[in-house]
Design an enzyme around this catalytic site. Structure first.
Site, PDB file in Angstrom:
ATOM      1  N   SER A  58      36.084  31.671  43.593  1.00 45.75           N
ATOM      2  CA  SER A  58      35.293  33.039  43.619  1.00 45.75           C
ATOM      3  C   SER A  58      33.914  32.706  42.946  1.00 45.75           C
ATOM      4  CB  SER A  58      35.933  34.038  42.913  1.00 45.75           C
ATOM      5  OG  SER A  58      36.150  33.807  41.742  1.00 45.75           O
ATOM      6  N   ASP A 206      34.179  41.302  33.856  1.00 47.02           N
ATOM      7  CA  ASP A 206      35.547  40.640  33.640  1.00 47.02           C
ATOM      8  C   ASP A 206      35.421  39.721  32.899  1.00 47.02           C
ATOM      9  OD1 ASP A 206      34.166  38.815  35.325  1.00 47.02           O
ATOM     10  OD2 ASP A 206      35.280  39.195  37.156  1.00 47.02           O
ATOM     11  N   HIS A 209      33.237  36.036  35.892  1.00 50.10           N
ATOM     12  CA  HIS A 209      32.311  35.754  37.137  1.00 50.10           C
ATOM     13  C   HIS A 209      30.687  36.085  36.671  1.00 50.10           C
ATOM     14  CE1 HIS A 209      35.987  36.895  39.087  1.00 50.10           C
ATOM     15  NE2 HIS A 209      35.566  35.696  39.810  1.00 50.10           N
TER      16      HIS A 209
END
Length: 238
Positions: A58, A206, A209
């Site tokens: 990601s 989070d 990221h």
């Protein structure tokens, strides 16, 4: 601006880091559609393939930011500014582990590439997967690249993890990237998230990221290693 091709659908990019099982990842890879974006003009038939493929999770996929804000797209902008005619392919897949990457790398390498940037392992570390498995999978991916695209230059993006699973595991996890790079004589980005990891203002809520600003720093880390490797497209053989 250079076109950035994506090898995964928007649905696949919605999976958070560490939330996809290896079996799910393999299924996603099998169902992943071919890139739908319009490519930049193809290189002459006899020219060396001028494609840089970013193969990762990601972080590479740019979860939580716009596609043109993710670091592979920013590398594309740097290439344009430098007058280097490479096509960027973003083969990032959210939730990807090294096992998942090993299962789909052959599908990704249907065409030869000039540079293969390997950014995997972070999800392995967050899940506490055995480091012997991570090492074996990264090695298998490198072996596949060299078999499928023998002329490709390979860049390995180093990763680090918090010591939640114990300092020894975190230390050994960090070391395996340098060891694999040395063994295979590939270029190493010592820590992809240098200056970003653990810095709240450069990460999304989070804490994992990067934000757009974080991706700009990641792109800088990548460019420092990548730029000296690049060259103008080879001339067409007469």
């Amino acid at each position: 601006m250079k076109t950035v091709l994506s090898l995964v659908s928007g649905a696949l990019l919605s999976v958070l880091v560490g939330c996809t099982s290896d079996s799910q990842t393999a299924t996603q890879a099998a169902e992943a559609p071919a890139a739908a974006a319009t490519q930049t003009p193809a290189a002459p038939r006899n020219a060396t393939p001028q494609t840089i493929l970013f193969f990762g999770n990601s972080i590479t996929a740019g979860l939580g930011v716009e596609p043109d804000e993710a670091f592979p797209a920013l590398i594309g902008q740097k290439l344009d500014s430098a007058g280097l005619a490479y096509t960027i392919v973003n083969a990032g897949l959210s939730g990807e582990t090294t096992a998942g990457g090993r299962s789909r790398v052959g599908w990704v390498l249907r065409q030869p590439v000039a540079v293969f940037v390997l950014e995997l392992g972070g999800n392995d570390g967050l899940r506490g997967l055995p480091l012997t498995d991570t090492r074996r999978n990264l090695q298998a991916i490198i072996d596949t690249v060299r078999r499928r695209s023998p002329e490709a230059q390979i860049v390995l993006a180093g990763m680090q993890i918090p010591p939640n699973l114990g300092p020894d595991y975190a230390t050994q996890f960090k070391k395996l990237y340098a060891e694999i790079a040395q063994k295979n004589q590939v270029k190493l980005i010592p820590f992809l998230l240098e200056g970003v990891g653990g810095v709240a203002k450069f990460n999304q809520r989070d804490g994992i990221h990067p934000t757009p600003a974080g991706h700009r720093l990641v792109a800088r880390n990548v460019w420092t290693v990548l730029q000296p490797m690049l060259r103008q497209p080879a001339a067409v053989a007469q």
